[in-house]
Design an enzyme around this catalytic site. Structure first.
Site, PDB file in Angstrom:
ATOM      1  N   GLU A 221       0.952  -1.005   0.015  1.00 42.69           N
ATOM      2  CA  GLU A 221       0.238   0.340  -0.053  1.00 42.69           C
ATOM      3  C   GLU A 221       0.493   1.366  -0.084  1.00 42.69           C
ATOM      4  O   GLU A 221       0.618   2.103  -1.027  1.00 42.69           O
ATOM      5  CB  GLU A 221      -0.413   0.066   1.294  1.00 42.69           C
ATOM      6  CG  GLU A 221      -1.736   1.013   1.932  1.00 42.69           C
ATOM      7  CD  GLU A 221      -2.535   1.461   2.256  1.00 42.69           C
ATOM      8  OE1 GLU A 221      -3.258   0.065   2.482  1.00 42.69           O
ATOM      9  OE2 GLU A 221      -3.320   2.336   3.202  1.00 42.69           O
ATOM     10  N   ARG A 299      -7.294   2.743  12.955  1.00 40.29           N
ATOM     11  CA  ARG A 299      -8.238   1.579  13.038  1.00 40.29           C
ATOM     12  C   ARG A 299      -8.619   0.595  13.922  1.00 40.29           C
ATOM     13  O   ARG A 299      -8.821   0.247  14.386  1.00 40.29           O
ATOM     14  CB  ARG A 299      -7.779   0.677  11.689  1.00 40.29           C
ATOM     15  CG  ARG A 299      -8.863  -0.132  11.369  1.00 40.29           C
ATOM     16  CD  ARG A 299      -8.604  -0.870  10.665  1.00 40.29           C
ATOM     17  NE  ARG A 299      -9.403  -0.139   8.813  1.00 40.29           N
ATOM     18  CZ  ARG A 299     -10.649   0.310   8.693  1.00 40.29           C
ATOM     19  NH1 ARG A 299     -11.287  -1.155   9.220  1.00 40.29           N
ATOM     20  NH2 ARG A 299     -11.240   0.965   7.734  1.00 40.29           N
ATOM     21  N   GLU A 702     -10.710  -8.272   4.631  1.00 37.74           N
ATOM     22  CA  GLU A 702     -10.045  -7.998   5.468  1.00 37.74           C
ATOM     23  C   GLU A 702     -10.508  -8.240   6.297  1.00 37.74           C
ATOM     24  O   GLU A 702     -10.189  -9.813   7.568  1.00 37.74           O
ATOM     25  CB  GLU A 702      -9.409  -6.527   5.958  1.00 37.74           C
ATOM     26  CG  GLU A 702      -8.385  -5.734   5.296  1.00 37.74           C
ATOM     27  CD  GLU A 702      -8.530  -4.562   5.373  1.00 37.74           C
ATOM     28  OE1 GLU A 702      -9.447  -3.988   5.208  1.00 37.74           O
ATOM     29  OE2 GLU A 702      -7.010  -4.309   5.926  1.00 37.74           O
TER      30      GLU A 702
END
Ligand code: MTE
Ligand code: HPA
Ligand code: MOS
Length: 766
Positions: A221, A299, A702
């Protein structure tokens, strides 16, 4: 799939190699922290075949690649902050010569103290960004109402991505000072931006092209960016194509991984198991630079209460700067660590309350409209439904009885079971990133080309987009081609991440096709004399009016549209609606929705050897209406494997000098087909489709990873069955060694005594 099976699918270094191409190798720092006094290049430069050696001084633009915080140079200059940090790039006529050149560079570095522990970093004030706190209710007063309060600490391991295709990139110089990069990245736009900055040129001079990547799992990423930048720098300065391919050892040592955490918790409940208060402090081991750590921490905070409603909670987190490679995105993106801690807290609380953990879990499961600590309300009853379905379909009660009986009848083999509910928020937590676009061309022969900003990384994106395009167009998938992802066709794309690639790019594809369809329907209604263009539909390449076949085909309609000078291309943009977050208040609605489900995991533990089998994983998963059930099932099984690996066998080890010890696949074990349970069952929650996902589909990349966490508690239960007298530390991963040592603390102590006594036996004998 056909190309993969035949070995014909092309990756970066399968692209035919130009004769004048140069091969690059990186000189990484030998130490984890130090002052760079000198790099002596002369010996290396003399090696035949070494063409050029580049250091920070050669960067024409800005030596900076930090994606969120500007704290990371592409090539280290005066200081190094982690082992293997890039110091120089050697360009040579072969990869072997380039590596030989890198080895021949003499470094003069004064070593500085190394920190590998996040809590020590925290104590020394080595933090990145600012600590964050989410709060709901009032924990401080809630403790007084609790009948029991327990405290604990989790020491959570990191994880290496082990994408099959290691990091690589090829940069090709083009006319007029332009450059094209063939990258293995989840984020072409990040590579474009960073390379332009490094070279000091406009973004439009850098083209990034990605056909597919051999796995990313979050590891590409952001951390594909420096690889692209280094290749681009080499190509820019030499005027020749440059390819940089890390071998497995280089990749493992140089790149960041899933963040290890140390997390302290305190949880309180009433005697009948209603959780009233929860407090947690997460110390994230961020590594030497920010990378995506602040977003990952965010997160973690959002998932710190997992699937439970807790009326009073205080959740804090800090990114702690250590001398490890900058840790980064990894499937789950901080969510798994948050969930492991709350599940550990429930495990401990259940023990103290003498309740079964499953009762405690169920009593506190989220209901529709329950608020989460960051303000968003849980949207539906799907968690409750998935739990009930799990209990019924997989007979939880009977499973527990069988296991109890087994444990009574067996002395040295014990079984364990655990239930793992998962509640995972879908959307990039960074709201602005939830945008995508698509470009669709219909050619005059009726065939179609679709480009989106999404990356195929093995997750099946192209299969999904193809299905969406075919369904929306009303033509067969064989008429449609999904193109490479390229920054000249799609601008400013977000990374393919956050499980949101199909949602974002699929919706953009639908919108682009709808524009073309609207124009085509005008042409058709005129041709067929239909009064209303909404009466026109396209099914199986036939043009229907009010559902009736009018004898006009797709190909004929396209011809007519072309001859009538109607545009057959469209570009469209999609942004997820109604999401927001206010960082001042730490409240908002960051997620489009949550993906939920529940799993039961059973294990068998050999209490003499510490080795174990995962016997079964039985999952009820809220999948919506899958675009392709096989693709989604593949994601569920793959995610589960990675979650099981993280929590059981993948033992990431650095020594106190910040050197990676588990630096090969011999010492870093990943789950294989034999490790995976023979019995994996997946049952879908019916009629739980999403209004936002294309054709009712839901994100799947995920969330299933976190079912794997259940194996940790199943193993812990087996350990408890063998040693009910012990209280076990909450460390992960639960490797066989760790299990054995925790089940025999007396033996470990006596070995320690023997080895430390003065006239002890030789170490080897012990
Ligand atoms: N599956 C495969 N085969 N390879 C991958 O690299 N990455 C995972 C997941 N599944 C990955 C994968 C991660 S980290 C994410 S965020 C999602 O796929 C990204 O793709 P999606 O947004 O299309 O789900
Ligand atoms: N997931 C993945 N990548 C991200 C996110 C996220 O939530 N936020 C920013 N980058
Ligand atoms: Mo996935 S960790 O969001 O690339």
């Amino acid at each position: 799939a056909v190309l993969h099976t035949r070995g014909e699918a092309e990756y970066v270094d399968d692209i035919p190699q130009p004769a004048d191409m140069l091969y690059a190798a990186i000189l990484g720092s030998p130490v984890a922290h130090g002052k760079v006094n000198q790099l002596k290049l002369s010996t290396a430069k003399k090696i035949p075949g070494v063409v050029s050696i580049l250091t920070a001084k050669d960067i024409p633009g800005e030596n900076q690649i930090g994606p969120i915080i500007q704290d990371e140079p592409l090539l280290a200059e005066n200081e190094v902050h982690f082992a293997s940090q890039p110091l120089a790039l050697v360009l040579a006529t072969s990869p072997q010569t380039a590596r030989k050149g890198a080895k021949a560079i003499q470094t003069n570095i004064t070593e500085l103290p190394v920190i590998v522990d996040p809590k020590i970093a925290f104590q020394k004030g080595e933090i990145i960004g600012t600590p964050r706190t989410l709060a709901i209710g009032d924990v401080d007063t809630a403790w007084e109402q609790c009948d029991v309060i327990v405290e604990g600490s989790c020491n959570i391991g990191g994880q290496e991505h082990v994408y099959l295709e290691t990091q690589r990139s090829r940069a090709v110089p083009l006319e007029n000072g332009n450059v094209r990069i063939h990258a293995s990245t989840q984020s072409p736009y990040a590579s474009q931006r960073a390379a332009a900055k490094i070279l000091g040129i406009d973004y439009h001079k850098v083209e990034v092209d990605v056909k597919r990547i051999g796995g990313g799992f979050g590891g590409k990423e952001d951390q594909a960016t420096p690889i692209s930048c280094l290749a681009a720098l080499g190509a820019w300065l030499t005027g020749k194509p440059v390819e940089l391919v890390l071998n497995r050892a280089e990749d493992m040592k140089m790149t960041g991984k899933r963040h290890p955490y140390i997390s302290d918790f305190k949880i309180g409940a009433t005697n009948d198991g209603k959780i009233l208060a929860f407090e947690v402090a997460h110390y994230q081991n961020s590594g030497a630079a920010a990378d995506l750590s602040t977003a990952v921490l965010e997160r973690t905070l959002y998932h710190s209460t997992n699937s439970y409603f807790i009326p009073n909670a205080k959740i804090t987190g800090t990114c702690c700067r250590t001398n490890l490679p900058p840790n980064t995105a990894f499937r789950g993106f901080g969510g798994p660590q948050g969930m492991l801690v709350i599940e550990s807290a429930l495990e401990k609380l259940a023990g103290t309350l003498r309740l079964s953990k499953e009762d405690l879990q169920q009593k506190n499961l989220l209901n529709k409209d329950d608020p989460l600590p960051f303000g968003q309300r849980f949207q539906n009853d799907h968690l409750q439904r998935s739990w009930k379905k799990m209990v019924k379909e997989y007979d939880l009660k009977k499973t527990k009885q069988i296991i109890d009986r087994f444990n009574k009848n067996n002395l040295t083999t014990k079984k364990g079971v655990a239930v793992m509910p998962v509640c995972f928020g879908i959307s990039f937590t960074t709201t602005f990133m939830n945008q995508a676009s698509a470009l669709v061309h219909v050619y005059t022969d009726g065939s179609v080309s679709v480009t989106t900003g999404g990356i195929e990384m093995g997750q099946g994106l192209n299969t999904n987009i193809l299905k969406i395009a075919a369904k929306t167009l009303g033509i067969g998938p064989e008429r449609i081609k999904i193109e490479n992802t390229n920054t000249t066709r799609i601008a400013n794309m977000s990374p393919s991440a956050a499980s949101s690639t199909t949602l974002l790019n699929g919706n953009a594809t639908v919108l682009a096709i709808e524009q073309i369809l609207s124009r085509l329907k005008n042409v058709a209604s005129e041709e067929l004399g239909a009064s209303n263009k909404d009466d026109i539909s396209i099914v199986e390449e036939k043009i229907l009016s009010k559902g009736e076949d009018m004898g006009l085909t797709w190909n004929e309609l396209i011809q007519k549209a072309y001859l009538s000078r109607v545009g057959l291309s469209a570009h469209a943009f999609f942004a997820t609606p109604d999401i927001w977050f206010d960082k001042e208040q730490e409240k908002g609605e960051p997620f489009a929705y949550h993906v939920v489900g529940t799993a039961i995991i059973e294990v068998t533990l050999d209490c003499i050897r510490g080795v174990y089998d995962i016997d079964s994983v039985k999952i009820v998963h809220d999948l919506g209406r899958p675009l392709n059930e096989r693709v989604d099932l593949g994601q569920i099984e793959g995610g589960l494997a990675q979650g099981l690996g993280w929590i059981t066998m993948e033992d990431l080890q650095y020594d106190e000098n910040g050197q990676l010890l588990s630096n090969a696949l011999a010492s870093y074990k990943v789950p294989d087909v034999y490790f995976m349970p023979d019995d994996i069952q997946v049952s879908f929650l019916e009629s739980a489709d999403s209004e936002l996902g294309p054709y009712g589909s839901k994100a799947v990349g995920e969330p299933p990873l976190m079912y794997g966490i259940g194996a940790y508690f199943a193993l812990l239960n087996a350990m408890k069955a063998f040693r009910p007298d012990l209280e076990f530390d909450l460390n992960s991963p639960l490797t066989p060694e760790r299990i054995l040592m925790s089940m025999y603390p007396e033996t470990v102590e006596s070995i320690k005594k023997v080895t430390s006594s003065k006239n002890s036996l030789k170490k080897e004998t012990v």
